[in-house]
Design a protein around this motif. Structure first.
Motif, short mmCIF file in Angstrom:
data_model
loop_
_atom_site.label_atom_id
_atom_site.label_comp_id
_atom_site.label_asym_id
_atom_site.label_seq_id
_atom_site.Cartn_x
_atom_site.Cartn_y
_atom_site.Cartn_z
N LEU A 650 54.43 38.18 84.81
CA LEU A 650 53.71 36.90 84.82
C LEU A 650 54.19 35.89 83.77
CD1 LEU A 650 50.07 38.04 85.56
CD2 LEU A 650 51.69 36.98 87.10
N GLY A 651 55.13 36.29 82.95
CA GLY A 651 55.64 35.34 81.95
C GLY A 651 54.59 35.01 80.90
N ASP A 652 54.68 33.80 80.41
CA ASP A 652 53.85 33.38 79.28
C ASP A 652 52.40 33.13 79.71
OD1 ASP A 652 52.80 32.38 77.01
OD2 ASP A 652 53.86 30.45 77.10
N LEU A 653 51.47 33.93 79.16
CA LEU A 653 50.06 33.76 79.51
C LEU A 653 49.24 33.29 78.32
CD1 LEU A 653 49.37 36.92 81.74
CD2 LEU A 653 49.82 34.59 82.49
N SER A 654 49.93 32.76 77.30
CA SER A 654 49.22 32.44 76.06
C SER A 654 48.19 31.31 76.24
CB SER A 654 50.22 32.08 74.97
OG SER A 654 51.01 31.01 75.43
N THR A 655 48.37 30.50 77.27
CA THR A 655 47.40 29.40 77.43
C THR A 655 46.14 29.84 78.17
OG1 THR A 655 48.58 28.75 79.41
CG2 THR A 655 49.07 27.50 77.42
N LEU A 656 46.15 31.09 78.64
CA LEU A 656 45.01 31.60 79.42
C LEU A 656 43.80 31.86 78.52
CD1 LEU A 656 45.08 32.24 82.43
CD2 LEU A 656 45.51 34.61 81.86
N ALA A 657 42.62 31.40 78.94
CA ALA A 657 41.42 31.58 78.13
C ALA A 657 41.03 33.06 78.05
CB ALA A 657 40.28 30.75 78.71
N ASP A 658 41.11 33.77 79.19
CA ASP A 658 40.69 35.17 79.19
C ASP A 658 41.71 36.00 79.99
OD1 ASP A 658 39.53 37.61 79.40
OD2 ASP A 658 37.79 36.94 80.57
N PRO A 659 42.69 36.60 79.32
CA PRO A 659 43.77 37.31 80.03
C PRO A 659 43.27 38.48 80.87
CG PRO A 659 44.31 37.00 77.71
CD PRO A 659 42.88 36.61 77.87
N LYS A 660 42.09 39.01 80.58
CA LYS A 660 41.59 40.18 81.33
C LYS A 660 41.37 39.86 82.81
CE LYS A 660 38.40 42.15 78.17
NZ LYS A 660 38.25 41.03 77.41
N VAL A 661 41.07 38.61 83.07
CA VAL A 661 40.82 38.17 84.45
C VAL A 661 41.98 38.57 85.36
CG1 VAL A 661 40.64 36.08 85.89
CG2 VAL A 661 39.45 36.20 83.70
N VAL A 662 43.20 38.45 84.84
CA VAL A 662 44.39 38.70 85.64
C VAL A 662 44.44 40.16 86.11
CG1 VAL A 662 46.91 38.71 85.59
CG2 VAL A 662 45.64 36.86 84.51
N GLU A 663 44.13 41.07 85.20
CA GLU A 663 44.14 42.51 85.56
C GLU A 663 43.16 42.79 86.69
OE1 GLU A 663 43.36 45.33 82.29
OE2 GLU A 663 44.64 43.92 81.17
N VAL A 664 41.96 42.23 86.54
CA VAL A 664 40.93 42.45 87.56
C VAL A 664 41.43 41.93 88.91
CG1 VAL A 664 38.57 41.88 88.27
CG2 VAL A 664 39.09 42.27 85.85
N LEU A 665 41.99 40.75 88.92
CA LEU A 665 42.46 40.17 90.19
C LEU A 665 43.59 40.99 90.79
CD1 LEU A 665 42.29 36.33 89.54
CD2 LEU A 665 40.67 37.77 90.75
N PHE A 666 44.50 41.47 89.94
CA PHE A 666 45.58 42.31 90.46
C PHE A 666 45.03 43.57 91.11
CE2 PHE A 666 49.42 40.43 88.40
CZ PHE A 666 50.21 40.52 89.54
N SER A 667 44.03 44.16 90.47
CA SER A 667 43.51 45.43 91.00
C SER A 667 42.78 45.23 92.33
CB SER A 667 42.58 46.08 89.97
OG SER A 667 41.42 45.28 89.84
N GLN A 668 42.37 44.01 92.60
CA GLN A 668 41.61 43.80 93.84
C GLN A 668 42.36 42.98 94.89
OE1 GLN A 668 37.86 42.04 92.80
NE2 GLN A 668 37.25 43.77 91.52
N ARG A 669 43.68 42.81 94.68
CA ARG A 669 44.37 41.91 95.60
C ARG A 669 44.43 42.48 97.03
NH1 ARG A 669 49.52 43.16 96.85
NH2 ARG A 669 50.03 41.08 97.58
N CYS A 670 44.55 41.57 98.00
CA CYS A 670 44.61 42.00 99.41
C CYS A 670 45.95 42.68 99.62
CB CYS A 670 44.48 40.79 100.33
SG CYS A 670 42.99 39.84 100.05
N GLN A 671 45.92 43.96 99.91
CA GLN A 671 47.15 44.75 99.95
C GLN A 671 48.10 44.30 101.06
OE1 GLN A 671 48.03 46.85 97.66
NE2 GLN A 671 46.10 46.54 96.58
N ALA A 672 47.56 43.76 102.13
CA ALA A 672 48.43 43.40 103.26
C ALA A 672 49.31 42.19 102.98
CB ALA A 672 47.57 43.14 104.49
N ALA A 673 48.95 41.42 101.94
CA ALA A 673 49.75 40.22 101.64
C ALA A 673 51.09 40.66 101.04
CB ALA A 673 48.99 39.33 100.66
N ALA A 674 52.03 39.74 101.03
CA ALA A 674 53.43 39.97 100.64
C ALA A 674 53.64 41.12 99.69
CB ALA A 674 53.96 38.70 99.99
#
Ligand code: PRX
Length: 674
Positions: A650-674
């Motif tokens: 994901l490259g530079d995430l330093s501007t993100l207010a709450d980096p944990k959000v990204v992990e949660v979203l990755f774990s729940q992504r729609c598997q059928a997508a690309a």
């Protein structure tokens, strides 16, 4: 410009077939270079010669092309042949019938949704039908300058109506008949249309669509918005007259105050109608295209420049000859249909196929069957259609004789190499150049494109500029890059067919296309130029989605989703898709008490279909307890795009207010997508 193929040894080039070069309008690369040079160095001469083809009631009073592209120097404007007088309809019909003796020539082979329905329309029949429709529109109160909304499927009446508007100086605003009642209403209100032309209903494949009902809902929305400008609704009996349904499956709602049957007013009208002599820069049509803010933009085109430019691009890009049968599979509801089903082909006196149906109905060989049936020689379609048909393999093609094909065209999105090679080798049997035409609703016609007998091809590249077009690539600071480069695709000068504005909104016109880099028209596309000077479109660099070759803005899909009572926030990004090119991936944050489940997903999809239309239906909807935002609260779309695509780096995430959000979203992504 350098000679292609000499510098870049890495990409295999495909050279024009000699057979095509023998009688081509532009028979080799040097001829292209010479004509291009003239169009840039002596534009006045070049355009003056080109417009000789047409009838002008009065000549221009000043220079052929006048413009200002620099917002810092005042208002942006473009004028072509200012002071000249003409009529679009006269030039594409009367001139062909009376001056060129083409009255008996077929203008359209209409092929219905069902193979049992077809009809042939000659130029003189077309002229008569257009005059009848023009007289009927006048009878309904339409005057020069009025806007007429057209919500019709791909039937001859669609062409009759648009040309009838052009004949009497009315401005058509065609809305693709797959758009929802909300979208139709929004467009009617923005253009303040006085008449709506629609049909009772239409079959798209096996699906029956009640167009009149959708039209009525749209007029109701206009009323609710306090802006019901439509006085009359003209209704074609398409379902009633041209289907073989044993009993009517369709209820056509009727409002006696407003509704008029086509056959009652058009069929009875006179076949003669004097054309209205118009100024070269009078409006011809408005066509809405998605805008990154979510509200569609009414792109405005004017008469003379659009006439000349669609005429020239059609002639040279498809190397049009009198005995050609040409077929563009687009819908006239999009710019491709306006320019390359109606105006460009008719201006050339061409014979075209007008197809109402879809590629896979009643069988997956339908397109190939039609090519054989009419001996189509020039064929123009979109990469998404090619990818769809590729899935069925060679067998459906092998049943048909495609030997009439000479030139193949593609438009709407970058074409991937696999689709290019299939088109070239399987459809074109290695014999037909593939013209990859890059352009936009705003450009009016092709701007980057090969010429089939002149330009060596590189699969995936729209190659080189058309006559009069000067592309440039800029970096983020607005500096022009020379030689091999990648950056923003812009144009330095106008050509006759470029848009003249956004209907009723000069400020938005300037802000959208001219503000970022003063002095240039900014396309919104990224682009790379290679060693040979060839251009490669890399895709949109704004918040737009290109789904099956149709532009949609993330903002308009988000707005539709946010209307659902369960949604607190929605963010939409594009995701690669094997057939559509790109598809729609949505992240939804729900209101506190709401549950994310299958029913809700279906409701959200329905909401988008209702607000925009089926083309915008989300492919993936993911529950997002929260969205990745910067400290100032801006959604980081780049991160969402990478989650949708499962790109872990994901490259530079330093501007993100709450980096944990990204992990949660990755774990729940729609598997059928690309
Ligand atoms: O992103 C480019 C893509 O389609 C956009 C224009 O969309 P629209 O106004 O709906 O018109 C489509 C039909 C002309 C462009 O900004 N696009 C169009 N043609 C190509 C393309 N991208 C790559 N290659 C093309 N040949």
């Amino acid at each position: 410009m350098v000679i292609p193929g000499l510098q870049d040894k890495e990409v295999k080039m495909f050279y024009p077939p000699e057979e095509l070069q023998m009688d081509a309008h532009v028979p080799d690369f040097n001829s292209y270079l010479a004509m291009y040079k003239k169009s840039i160095e002596e534009p006045e001469e070049f355009w003056k010669e080109a417009v000789q083809e047409f009838y002008w009631k009065a000549s221009p009073t000043g220079q052929m092309l006048q413009y200002n592209f620099d917002v810092s120097k005042g208002q942006v404007y473009i004028k072509f042949m200012e002071g000249a007088k003409t009529n679009m309809c006269y030039n594409v019909l009367d001139r062909n019938v009376f001056d060129h003796n083409l009255g008996e020539k077929v203008a359209y082979y209409w092929e219905g949704n069902s193979p049992d329905h077809h009809m042939t329309i000659t130029y003189s029949q077309l002229l008569k039908q257009v005059c009848k429709c023009a007289n009927a529109l006048k009878q309904l109160g339409v005057k020069k300058g009025d806007r007429v909304a057209i919500y019709l499927p791909m039937i001859p009446e669609l062409v009759f109506t648009m040309l009838a508007c052009a004949r009497i100086g009315a401005v058509h605003s065609i809305v693709f008949a797959g758009f929802s009642s909300d979208s139709l209403a929004e467009r009617i209100v923005d253009a303040q249309c006085s008449v709506l032309v629609t049909a009772d209903g239409v079959y798209r494949g096996e699906k029956l669509i009640n167009l009149k009902q959708i039209s009525d809902e749209a007029l109701k929305h206009c009323h609710e918005k306090g802006s019901l400008t439509v006085q009359k609704c003209l209704v074609v009996k398409h379902y009633a007259f041209r289907t073989t349904d044993a009993c009517s499956k369709l209820q056509t709602p009727w409002n006696v105050k407003c509704d008029v049957w086509w056959d009652e007013v058009v069929d009875t009208a006179s076949e003669h109608c004097e054309p209205e002599w118009m100024d070269a820069e009078d409006p011809l049509f408005i066509l809405y295209t998605s805008g990154s803010t979510g509200k569609p933009k009414g792109v405005l085109h004017t008469i003379a420049g659009y006439l000349l430019y669609t005429f020239l691009t059609f002639k040279y890009v498809f190397d049009y000859h009198h005995n050609d049968v040409y077929w563009c599979t687009a819908d006239i509801g999009w710019i491709t249909g306006h320019s390359y089903i109606t105006y460009g082909p008719l201006a050339n006196g061409a014979t075209s196929v007008l197809f109402e149906g879809i590629p896979v109905y009643p069988h997956v060989g339908r397109l190939w069957e039609i090519i054989e049936k009419y001996r189509v020689s020039k064929f123009y379609t979109a990469p998404t259609a090619i990818r769809l048909l590729m899935k069925y393999g060679r067998e459906p093609l092998q049943k048909y004789d495609l030997s009439s094909l000479r030139v193949l065209g593609t438009v709407g999105e970058p074409i991937n190499p696999e689709a290019w090679f299939w088109y070239y080798n399987v459809v074109g049997q290695g014999r037909c150049p593939v013209v990859d035409t890059f352009w936009q609703t705003e450009t009016g016609g092709h701007v980057l494109t090969p010429l089939p007998a002149a330009t060596p091809l590189k699969p995936g590249s729209a190659t080189l500029p058309f006559f009069g077009v000067q592309p440039s690539i800029l970096n983020e600071h607005g500096e022009e890059l020379e030689g091999e480069a990648e950056g923003y695709l812009v144009f330095r000068k106008p050509w006759p067919g470029i848009m003249r504005g956004i209907y009723g909104n000069q400020e938005r016109f300037q802000n959208t296309y001219f503000k970022k880099f003063p002095g240039f028209y900014v396309t919104g596309d990224g682009c790379r130029r290679d060693k040979d000077g060839y251009y490669w479109i890399t895709g949109r660099i704004d918040d737009m989605l290109n789904v099956s070759g149709h532009l949609l803005s993330t903002a308009e899909v988000e707005a539709a989703l946010s209307e659902h009572s369960a949604v607190a926030e929605a963010a939409v990004v594009s995701c690669p898709h094997a057939v559509k090119g790109e598809c729609i991936y949505c992240f939804i944050t729900l209101k506190d008490s709401r549950e994310f489940n299958h029913t809700l997903m279906e409701e959200l999809k329905r909401k988008v279909r209702e607000k925009i239309g089926p083309i915008a239906t989300p492919d993936f909807i993911q529950n997002a307890p929260s969205l990745p935002k910067t400290r100032s609260g801006k959604i980081m779309r780049r991160v969402l795009r990478q989650i949708a695509r499962n790109e872990k780096d994901l490259g530079d995430l330093s501007t993100l207010a709450d980096p944990k959000v990204v992990e949660v979203l990755f774990s729940q992504r729609c598997q059928a997508a690309a």
